[in-house]
Design a protein around this motif. Structure first.
Motif, mmCIF file in Angstrom:
data_model
loop_
_atom_site.group_PDB
_atom_site.id
_atom_site.type_symbol
_atom_site.label_atom_id
_atom_site.label_comp_id
_atom_site.label_asym_id
_atom_site.label_seq_id
_atom_site.Cartn_x
_atom_site.Cartn_y
_atom_site.Cartn_z
ATOM 1 N N UNK A 10 0.846 -1.206 0.000
ATOM 2 C CA UNK A 10 0.000 0.000 0.000
ATOM 3 C C UNK A 10 0.878 1.251 0.000
ATOM 4 N N UNK A 11 0.781 2.007 -1.085
ATOM 5 C CA UNK A 11 1.580 3.222 -1.250
ATOM 6 C C UNK A 11 0.816 4.388 -0.640
ATOM 7 N N UNK A 12 1.340 4.972 0.434
ATOM 8 C CA UNK A 12 0.642 6.075 1.116
ATOM 9 C C UNK A 12 1.185 7.437 0.701
ATOM 10 N N UNK A 13 2.223 7.441 -0.139
ATOM 11 C CA UNK A 13 2.761 8.701 -0.658
ATOM 12 C C UNK A 13 3.267 9.616 0.435
ATOM 13 N N UNK A 85 7.129 4.355 -8.048
ATOM 14 C CA UNK A 85 6.255 3.573 -8.928
ATOM 15 C C UNK A 85 7.107 2.752 -9.902
ATOM 16 N N UNK A 86 8.135 3.392 -10.426
ATOM 17 C CA UNK A 86 9.031 2.672 -11.343
ATOM 18 C C UNK A 86 9.762 1.541 -10.599
ATOM 19 N N UNK A 87 10.180 1.832 -9.385
ATOM 20 C CA UNK A 87 10.862 0.825 -8.565
ATOM 21 C C UNK A 87 9.978 -0.403 -8.375
ATOM 22 N N UNK A 88 8.690 -0.166 -8.145
ATOM 23 C CA UNK A 88 7.755 -1.280 -7.952
ATOM 24 C C UNK A 88 7.656 -2.124 -9.221
ATOM 25 N N UNK A 111 7.032 3.278 -19.890
ATOM 26 C CA UNK A 111 8.215 2.547 -20.385
ATOM 27 C C UNK A 111 8.661 1.476 -19.396
ATOM 28 N N UNK A 112 8.670 1.809 -18.120
ATOM 29 C CA UNK A 112 9.105 0.833 -17.108
ATOM 30 C C UNK A 112 8.150 -0.360 -17.076
#
Lengths: 335, 335
Positions: A10-13, A85-88, A111-112
């Motif tokens: 869960x990404x809470x930013x 997000x790209x890391x995920x 792209x990722x």
């Protein structure tokens, strides 16, 4: 729509308030088994009480999807979210989000995703091609939550109904029509993002023919009395072809959400109009119960309100949290 | 939406039947001054009785827009149309079309438009960003055509009302909500292509505040009784905030368009429901007349039907073609 895999990270930013993360909170409450870990960015102070993990740690622990279940003003994806997000994606997870800005429209993210063979679920923009609705009779049973206004507990009530029906041994499936609901179950249609011609058709697709004793619990949207969204509510009502409706309400609102000066309809008027309009595609549709959000009332006042309303309307009147919805499920079981 | 310049070169393609070119035919009937010339491709046999001109000839004669007012099964742009579309762009004309396939999505056409600084009007896909509707009272008067079903004369009636109102010296503007209507006036919103959340808001944008004595004549879509499209019809009704409604009907239909087995509603039921639902955003909305498409009836039968219906419903009952709509405009003039 393909179903997003779970469990989720869960990404809470970098958000600062609980309302902003309600998409993630919904998962924590309704599908705790999917809420594996959380990730908070620098500057953020929200906490769902889950272990903090990086995308790599979460992926290694089996997370299939990172859920960007965060809302900000404007619904855009801030630059400082993009690296995570790209890391995920690079760690092997899919990413699900409900912003106005599609992740697929941010080149570095697109792209990722492509480079790593991952899926981006932009749930606010249905990518599906739907047919127009037809209203032909179909097998299975359906209950739809409707409301006197927007944002007063239709999703919560629908999930509570599904949980109680399953607990009583009934066959039931929650059908999500909004982004938070889609986050929770990993699939559905954000019905207000569908092209207008296909509102009813998208709902027919979402809850198709099923076993005769199976209930689809369809999440409602808006209100037939809301001047912004009544068209969406009506298409949803016709597409759901519901056998039963549950009316949702929150007492004490000063006006319809987003429309100062416009009063909420009475429960009586709202029940009558929803039944009348529902009969186009299901002549036996009826409101079987009322679900009231009494969160702003003290206990005794809330219980008195529920009792009075039940008596006045001659049907069960529950609060999903205070009383549970078993009295409404008992009515559904008779259909 | 920017307004398409006129006069037009009407592109009839290689079509073989009159229904396919109804977009062009509508312009010829309702805005003959815009119908400068036609172009027919090899294999086509349609003829609107206009001079045949190439794109260069038409542009040299002052044509501003080539109208691809042609419908085919699937709504795609066939390969053999593309060279002529590019020729029109290179000759300095804009191009307006209403296919499912956006011209802007065909690379050769998009490139030719960009290279020549021309505009592509893909009227079926509104590109506008709308706000949600609010239902706040606004100045000016509005009349909306509604119907017992789809495709039975709402556009035709709306244009006939505008023409008659102007002839009587009233201030009136036709507001197009479908592709044929947009072809005819060169602007409007294809309302069934709008994202569901914005149906009412798009209509509020289309017919905004105006002079107190100005009438917007809003083209209706669908029917509140049509299981495919009622949501669109309701959003349109709320957004139009109409002072007056004109009910459109075609007797003798075997079933609702596209839905075998589903009967049309009675005029009485349809009038009652449209008034009831319209009152959400205009409490004084009322149906002031009925417009019947009697084209399938012999003259005496048609006139008897109109008389009987007028008597039964207590309001003027016209056929836009046989009788004209002045009796309905007389009612509007009283509001």
């Amino acid at each position: 729509m393909q179903k997003a895999g779970s469990p989720y990270l869960l990404f809470l930013g970098d958000t600062q308030d609980t309302l902003s993360i309600k998409g993630c909170t919904g998962v924590k409450i309704w599908r705790p088994e999917k809420a594996h870990a959380q990730i908070v960015l620098e500057g953020g102070n929200q906490d769902l009480g889950l272990p903090n993990k990086t995308p790599s740690e979460a992926a290694a622990a089996g997370c299939k999807t990172m859920l960007v279940g965060v809302a900000n003003a404007g619904g855009f994806v801030p630059d400082n979210w993009v690296p995570t997000i790209i890391e995920a994606l690079e760690a092997g997870m899919d990413v699900m989000a409900g912003m106005h800005t599609r992740m697929a429209d941010i080149p570095a993210i697109a792209e990722a995703a492509a480079a790593n063979g991952r899926t981006l679920f932009d749930v606010r923009q249905p990518s599906q091609e739907f047919k127009v609705g037809k209203g032909f009779e179909r097998s299975g049973k359906r209950v739809l939550t409707v409301g006197t206004d927007c944002s007063l507990g239709k999703m919560f009530t629908s999930l509570a109904l599904e949980r109680e029906m399953l607990a009583q041994g009934m066959k039931a499936t929650f059908r999500a029509t909004g982004q938070s609901g889609i986050f929770i179950v990993g699939e559905g249609v954000a019905i207000d993002g569908v092209v207008a011609d296909f509102i009813a058709g998208a709902v027919e697709w979402l809850c198709p023919e099923n076993d005769a004793d199976h209930w689809d619990v369809v999440e409602g949207q808006g209100s037939l009395f809301h001047p912004s969204f009544a068209g969406v509510s009506l298409g949803l009502l016709h597409g759901a072809q519901a056998d039963a409706l549950v009316m949702c309400h929150e007492p004490g609102r000063p006006h319809m959400r987003g429309v100062p000066g416009r009063d909420l309809p009475s429960l009586e008027d709202c029940i009558a109009l929803n039944e009348q309009m529902a009969h186009l595609t299901n002549p036996t549709a009826k409101v079987v119960g009322v679900s009231v959000n009494t969160s702003s009332m003290p206990e005794d006042e809330a219980m008195a309100y529920l009792d009075d309303t039940a008596q006045r309307l001659g049907m069960p009147c529950c609060d999903s949290v205070r009383t549970g919805v078993s009295a409404i499920v008992n009515e559904l079981a008779k259909i």
